[in-house]
Motif scaffolding. Structure first.
Motif, PDB file in Angstrom:
ATOM      1  N   LYS A 105      86.218 -33.142 -10.153  1.00 38.85           N
ATOM      2  CA  LYS A 105      87.742 -33.120 -11.036  1.00 38.85           C
ATOM      3  C   LYS A 105      88.516 -33.679 -10.363  1.00 38.85           C
ATOM      4  N   LYS A 106      88.731 -33.446  -9.069  1.00 40.68           N
ATOM      5  CA  LYS A 106      89.842 -33.751  -8.383  1.00 40.68           C
ATOM      6  C   LYS A 106      89.911 -35.549  -8.439  1.00 40.68           C
ATOM      7  N   PHE A 107      89.021 -36.124  -8.159  1.00 37.00           N
ATOM      8  CA  PHE A 107      88.628 -37.406  -8.207  1.00 37.00           C
ATOM      9  C   PHE A 107      89.010 -38.108  -9.524  1.00 37.00           C
ATOM     10  N   LYS A 108      88.722 -37.480 -10.817  1.00 36.55           N
ATOM     11  CA  LYS A 108      89.040 -38.019 -11.935  1.00 36.55           C
ATOM     12  C   LYS A 108      90.479 -37.759 -11.994  1.00 36.55           C
ATOM     13  N   ARG A 109      91.238 -36.492 -11.822  1.00 37.44           N
ATOM     14  CA  ARG A 109      92.464 -36.158 -11.778  1.00 37.44           C
ATOM     15  C   ARG A 109      93.487 -37.194 -11.039  1.00 37.44           C
ATOM     16  N   GLN A 110      93.060 -37.550 -10.080  1.00 39.81           N
ATOM     17  CA  GLN A 110      93.879 -38.403  -9.040  1.00 39.81           C
ATOM     18  C   GLN A 110      93.590 -39.955  -9.708  1.00 39.81           C
ATOM     19  N   LEU A 111      92.625 -40.320 -10.248  1.00 39.66           N
ATOM     20  CA  LEU A 111      92.416 -41.739 -10.513  1.00 39.66           C
ATOM     21  C   LEU A 111      93.157 -41.973 -11.902  1.00 39.66           C
ATOM     22  N   ARG A 112      93.054 -40.841 -12.688  1.00 36.09           N
ATOM     23  CA  ARG A 112      93.777 -40.893 -14.049  1.00 36.09           C
ATOM     24  C   ARG A 112      95.327 -40.833 -14.144  1.00 36.09           C
ATOM     25  N   SER A 113      95.726 -39.839 -12.922  1.00 38.73           N
ATOM     26  CA  SER A 113      97.221 -39.973 -12.947  1.00 38.73           C
ATOM     27  C   SER A 113      97.843 -41.242 -12.798  1.00 38.73           C
ATOM     28  N   ALA A 114      96.933 -42.232 -12.055  1.00 41.79           N
ATOM     29  CA  ALA A 114      97.752 -43.409 -11.722  1.00 41.79           C
ATOM     30  C   ALA A 114      97.240 -44.414 -12.882  1.00 41.79           C
ATOM     31  N   LEU A 115      96.143 -44.286 -13.419  1.00 42.86           N
ATOM     32  CA  LEU A 115      95.699 -45.410 -14.361  1.00 42.86           C
ATOM     33  C   LEU A 115      94.844 -44.596 -15.421  1.00 42.86           C
ATOM     34  N   LYS A 116      95.757 -44.670 -16.608  1.00 43.66           N
ATOM     35  CA  LYS A 116      94.917 -43.899 -17.676  1.00 43.66           C
ATOM     36  C   LYS A 116      93.614 -44.672 -18.128  1.00 43.66           C
ATOM     37  N   ASN A 117      93.491 -45.620 -18.331  1.00 44.32           N
ATOM     38  CA  ASN A 117      92.482 -46.464 -18.804  1.00 44.32           C
ATOM     39  C   ASN A 117      91.213 -46.733 -18.038  1.00 44.32           C
ATOM     40  N   VAL A 118      90.676 -45.633 -17.761  1.00 48.50           N
ATOM     41  CA  VAL A 118      89.360 -45.925 -16.630  1.00 48.50           C
ATOM     42  C   VAL A 118      88.325 -45.030 -17.450  1.00 48.50           C
ATOM     43  N   THR A 119      87.074 -45.668 -17.225  1.00 48.47           N
ATOM     44  CA  THR A 119      85.676 -44.697 -17.472  1.00 48.47           C
ATOM     45  C   THR A 119      85.126 -44.513 -16.097  1.00 48.47           C
ATOM     46  N   ILE A 120      85.038 -42.979 -15.793  1.00 50.21           N
ATOM     47  CA  ILE A 120      84.440 -42.605 -14.712  1.00 50.21           C
ATOM     48  C   ILE A 120      83.152 -41.630 -14.942  1.00 50.21           C
ATOM     49  N   ASN A 121      82.005 -42.220 -14.278  1.00 52.64           N
ATOM     50  CA  ASN A 121      80.657 -41.387 -14.317  1.00 52.64           C
ATOM     51  C   ASN A 121      80.256 -41.087 -13.289  1.00 52.64           C
ATOM     52  N   PHE A 122      79.764 -40.040 -13.052  1.00 53.74           N
ATOM     53  CA  PHE A 122      79.086 -39.321 -11.821  1.00 53.74           C
ATOM     54  C   PHE A 122      77.518 -39.258 -12.029  1.00 53.74           C
ATOM     55  N   ARG A 123      76.660 -39.542 -10.853  1.00 50.62           N
ATOM     56  CA  ARG A 123      75.358 -39.070 -10.980  1.00 50.62           C
ATOM     57  C   ARG A 123      74.899 -38.783  -9.669  1.00 50.62           C
ATOM     58  N   GLU A 124      74.343 -37.620  -9.456  1.00 50.52           N
ATOM     59  CA  GLU A 124      73.726 -37.166  -7.936  1.00 50.52           C
ATOM     60  C   GLU A 124      72.563 -37.490  -7.795  1.00 50.52           C
ATOM     61  N   TYR A 125      72.277 -37.829  -6.491  1.00 48.11           N
ATOM     62  CA  TYR A 125      70.789 -38.252  -6.141  1.00 48.11           C
ATOM     63  C   TYR A 125      70.648 -37.330  -4.889  1.00 48.11           C
ATOM     64  N   GLU A 126      69.156 -37.486  -4.502  1.00 48.28           N
ATOM     65  CA  GLU A 126      68.593 -36.585  -3.387  1.00 48.28           C
ATOM     66  C   GLU A 126      69.614 -37.197  -2.202  1.00 48.28           C
TER      67      GLU A 126
END
Lengths: 346, 131
Positions: A105-126
């Motif tokens: 949540k914090k990562f997306k919020r921080q990034l989007r507050s500076a630059l609206k046009n970004v696609t952000i995806n997460f994936r967790e691994y072992e």
């Protein structure tokens, strides 16, 4: 389905080696098993990709799902990108419990507050690895799915592995978002870069076989017996020297496989030392010089230099310190003060 | 006996038999190899150069990787009055043939062939190369 998404999926599938396509699509999980059965995976890739796009059309894929396929591809083939290692610092000893949802949540919020046009995806691994895929746009254009950066963050460590690709100008933004999201204080770039993500992890997590400094430089009795393989009629005159080289090499490099690096770069900012009579470079300016070693597997080739007779053992510590210092880009400056010579900057 | 350079380590002096032939191996792909041989030649007693020394140039199959100039090799052979042999170690046939040649030379140098001395054989090889 958006035409750009279709094209993106098609190009991603084309990158995958033909024999791996089916497995990767199964990992992706977006297409059902029955749908996958309808595709002939033995035809040429061009046709396979068309069929896959067709199926994605039926399922109305959007950019989020396409991005997940891209992450899976990069997770299996990370060596196609160049990765840099960053280390984050905390002030104080607060050991906070890592909350993944909070981080995202914090990562997306921080990034989007500076630059609206970004696609952000997460994936967790072992092993607590969080993979983040970011597609960058500008304040006026949509995110370009082909200009992506990848971040691999191991939440129990202060290390982040970043593959920036083209848009280096977004790096400070990315770093700041990481620091804020992970509750750290700041982040610095370690001068360590390679194509092999696993080797970088081996180096910073100290997972490679290390040499242990022994107090007594003499070899242990058991190790000294080298089997006399080959013809007994051949006598090696320099056997003692050969054994010494093997021993020194083993002390320096350890027994196991070395982490895989492709480069070591030394930027020299040292004074040119010449015969005073030659009068070269009368102005006392540092002589700028860049020395770059490159190899498909740098550390293994350094390890084999002395046994092959191409270098003296022990090798220069500037070369052998690479895994311990966890860096392969160095700046060498003049040592000021008592002893002339050079030293490696921290 | 194989050695990487001369002089030979003195700790094995008492274990060494008489030396009948010294073959200096030069890898044509490595300038370092030529330098090493040139430096080692200084440690050889002059009597060896009466037919008991030869130069063996290896790696000649790979023309693209030649680092050593042929002139330097010819000059070496001339200066030290010793024959120069060429071979390619990677090909078994040539390897075996070269080994047989060296063995023949060794037999002569060790005095096992009656009527042929190392010196006469050496000058025979040099004369045939000069034409």
């Amino acid at each position: 389905m958006d035409v750009t998404v279709a094209e993106y999926i098609r190009r991603t599938v084309l990158k995958i080696p033909r024999d791996e396509i089916k497995t990767m699509l199964q990992k992706w999980g977006f297409l059902s098993e029955t749908q996958l059965q309808t595709v002939n995976f033995h035809q040429i890739k061009e046709n396979i990709s068309q069929d896959v796009v067709q199926l994605c059309e039926e399922n109305s894929a959007d950019i989020k799902q396409a991005a997940v396929l891209d992450i899976i591809y990069n997770h299996i083939y990370p060596n196609k990108r160049v990765w840099s290692v960053y280390q984050m610092n905390k002030t104080g000893e607060e050991t906070e419990f890592f909350d993944l949802t909070d981080f995202k949540k914090k990562f997306k919020r921080q990034l989007r507050s500076a630059l609206k046009n970004v696609t952000i995806n997460f994936r967790e691994y072992e092993d607590n690895a969080v993979w983040i895929r970011i597609a960058w746009g500008t304040p006026y254009t949509k995110p370009n799915q082909y200009k992506t950066s990848y971040v691999v963050y191991h939440s129990q460590t202060p290390y982040v592995f970043i593959s920036v690709s083209v848009l280096k100008s977004n790096l400070p933004l990315l770093c700041q978002a990481l620091v804020v999201a992970s509750n750290y204080h700041d982040i610095r770039e370690m001068e360590l870069r390679s194509h092999s993500l696993n080797s970088l992890k081996d180096i910073v997590f100290k997972r490679y076989s290390q040499n242990f400094q022994t107090y007594y430089p003499r070899p242990l009795q058991e190790r000294n017996v080298a089997p006399e393989s080959g013809d007994l009629r051949i006598i090696q005159e320099n056997r003692n020297e050969k054994e010494r080289i093997q021993r020194v090499n083993q002390e320096v490099f350890g027994d196991g496989p070395q982490p895989k690096l492709e480069f070591a770069q030394y930027k020299l900012e040292t004074m040119f030392k010449s015969d005073p009579k030659m009068g070269v470079l009368d102005e006392k300016e540092p002589f700028r010089c860049l020395v770059k070693f490159s190899s498909p597997h740098l550390l293994e080739s350094l390890k084999s230099l002395a046994p092959a007779g191409m270098a003296d053992a022990p090798l220069s510590p500037l070369l052998t310190c690479i895994p311990q210092k966890a860096r392969n880009y160095f700046k060498i400056r003049e040592k000021k003060g008592f002893f002339p010579g050079s030293f490696v900057s921290p | 006996h194989l050695a990487t350079s001369l002089p030979l380590p003195s700790e094995r002096d008492h274990l060494r038999p008489r030396i009948d032939l010294i073959a200096f191996m030069i890898d044509i792909k490595s300038k370092y190899s030529l330098k090493n041989v040139e430096a080692s030649l200084a440690h050889v007693d002059a009597s060896f150069f009466l037919g008991k020394v030869c130069f063996l140039v290896t790696g000649v199959g790979r023309v693209n990787y030649c680092s050593v100039e042929m002139n330097s090799i010819w000059k070496l052979g001339e200066v030290y009055c010793s024959p120069v042999l060429f071979c390619e170690l990677e090909l078994e046939g040539i390897r075996v043939a070269t080994a047989q040649r060296l063995l023949r030379m060794l037999q002569i140098c060790a005095g096992h062939i009656p009527g042929v001395s190392a010196l006469s054989f050496g000058s025979l090889m040099r004369n045939s190369a000069d034409n």
